[in-house]
Design a protein around this motif. Structure first.
Motif, PDB file in Angstrom:
ATOM      1  N   LEU A 167       0.799  -1.238   0.000  1.00  0.00           N
ATOM      2  CA  LEU A 167       0.000   0.000   0.000  1.00  0.00           C
ATOM      3  C   LEU A 167       0.826   1.280   0.000  1.00  0.00           C
ATOM      4  CD1 LEU A 167      -3.131   0.256  -0.135  1.00  0.00           C
ATOM      5  CD2 LEU A 167      -2.369  -1.979   0.611  1.00  0.00           C
ATOM      6  N   ALA A 168       2.103   1.202  -0.349  1.00  0.00           N
ATOM      7  CA  ALA A 168       2.930   2.413  -0.351  1.00  0.00           C
ATOM      8  C   ALA A 168       2.374   3.445  -1.335  1.00  0.00           C
ATOM      9  CB  ALA A 168       4.368   2.057  -0.710  1.00  0.00           C
ATOM     10  N   GLU A 169       2.090   3.016  -2.547  1.00  0.00           N
ATOM     11  CA  GLU A 169       1.543   3.942  -3.549  1.00  0.00           C
ATOM     12  C   GLU A 169       0.140   4.385  -3.156  1.00  0.00           C
ATOM     13  OE1 GLU A 169       1.476   6.210  -7.146  1.00  0.00           O
ATOM     14  OE2 GLU A 169       3.063   5.342  -5.903  1.00  0.00           O
ATOM     15  N   GLY A 170      -0.617   3.462  -2.573  1.00  0.00           N
ATOM     16  CA  GLY A 170      -1.970   3.810  -2.147  1.00  0.00           C
ATOM     17  C   GLY A 170      -1.971   4.916  -1.105  1.00  0.00           C
ATOM     18  N   GLN A 171      -1.042   4.842  -0.154  1.00  0.00           N
ATOM     19  CA  GLN A 171      -0.931   5.869   0.871  1.00  0.00           C
ATOM     20  C   GLN A 171      -0.500   7.204   0.259  1.00  0.00           C
ATOM     21  OE1 GLN A 171      -1.533   6.221   4.048  1.00  0.00           O
ATOM     22  NE2 GLN A 171      -2.034   4.146   4.745  1.00  0.00           N
TER      23      GLN A 171
END
Length: 319
Positions: free
Chosen positions: A154-158
């Motif tokens: 979820l790095a990009e999601g965050q």
């Protein structure tokens, strides 16, 4: 659950009802011959309608961004952002529509007469806000649709969440301002067009259809939403009373002309009955639609949209 889309459906109706009236609005101009004054007024009205339709077209098409954002908000904690533990993370977001054509038309309309400083400036800010939010929604939609979050924890999601939240806030604020301004502007155009039709044809079948739909949209403007679920009953009932007056006008027209106003008569009458039932339920809940009237509200919205379609058919058949 109430759908937020009902007001924008009403806006869509405005575009339908304001399309090319082919009529002159009678407004005397002391220094011009009567024919010239009528022609000038007709041109002014058509220019105003064209501008309104360009703005409404973009507003309707960009409604998809609001729906997509609501889809995202239905499963993510807006304060924390996505964590990967969400039960409905696969809901993702809705993909957006191509609005390049609508933006071009709106930008061209901003530069044309009639000049509407408040609306034109707000439309400019609205376009800018949309153009900042839309690419982020598109990236997020692809990210969740492809389940890329499984690869990066979820790095990009965050990262996208941190960018989308302020962009969406600005977009929704500009949308709210534009909605309010356009609502007032369209009411004035409605009355001008109605006067134009009456001046040319009297209270004809076409006049009856427009009168019904103008008053119906005034009711729709006061319907509750998820964000504003409490109705001002005094104002709402006054709008319903005006709509009832339009229905009585239609009845009187049919008494004189047995053909009446086909396609929309029955729907318009049934809608009035449902509005009164809805008002009674709201009175018992002090205007709060969440306390037993949500299903009625959705019926009213859906049947209003049906009336919009039927009104277009009725106008075409009356020409």
């Amino acid at each position: 659950m109430l759908t937020r889309a009902f007001f924008y459906s009403a806006a869509c109706a405005a575009a339908l009802l304001l399309a090319a009236p082919n009529a002159g609005w009678a407004q005397g101009v002391a220094t011009m011959p009567a024919g010239s004054a009528s022609k000038a007024a007709d041109d002014d009205l058509q220019a105003a309608i064209t501008k309104s339709n360009a703005y409404t077209g973009l507003m309707n098409r960009t409604l998809r961004a609001i729906q997509s954002w609501e889809r995202y908000g239905s499963w993510v904690d807006m304060k924390k952002g996505p964590t990967g533990k969400e039960r409905y993370i696969t809901y993702g977001l809705y993909s957006l529509y191509d609005v390049a054509g609508e933006i071009k038309k709106a930008e061209e309309a901003m530069a044309r007469e009639p000049k509407l400083p408040a609306i034109d400036e707000t439309m400019g800010r609205y376009i800018k806000a949309y153009q900042e939010l839309a690419p982020l929604i598109t990236k997020a939609e692809r990210y969740y649709d492809r389940k890329d979050y499984r690869d990066d924890n979820l790095a990009e999601g965050q990262k996208l969440h941190a960018l989308m939240v302020p962009a969406a806030k600005t977009f929704l604020e500009e949308r709210s301002k534009l909605d309010a301004l356009m609502r007032v502007y369209k009411r004035g155009l409605d009355q001008r067009e109605l006067a134009s039709v009456e001046q040319r044809e009297g209270k004809s079948a076409r006049w009856q259809v427009r009168n019904i739909m103008i008053n119906a949209r005034a009711v729709m403007d006061l319907m509750p939403s998820n964000e504003s679920p409490i109705v001002d009953l005094k104002v709402f009932n006054a709008a319903v009373a005006d709509y009832a007056g339009a229905v009585r006008e239609m009845d009187a027209f049919k008494d004189k002309d047995p053909k009446g106003v086909p396609f929309i008569e029955s729907q318009a009458s049934s809608w009035l009955g449902k509005l009164r039932d809805f008002s009674d339920k709201l009175a018992k809940s002090k205007g709060d639609v969440r306390r037993g009237a949500a299903n009625d509200a959705n019926w009213i919205v859906n049947n209003y949209n049906t009336m919009v379609s039927l009104s277009e058919t009725a106008v075409r058949m009356s020409r």
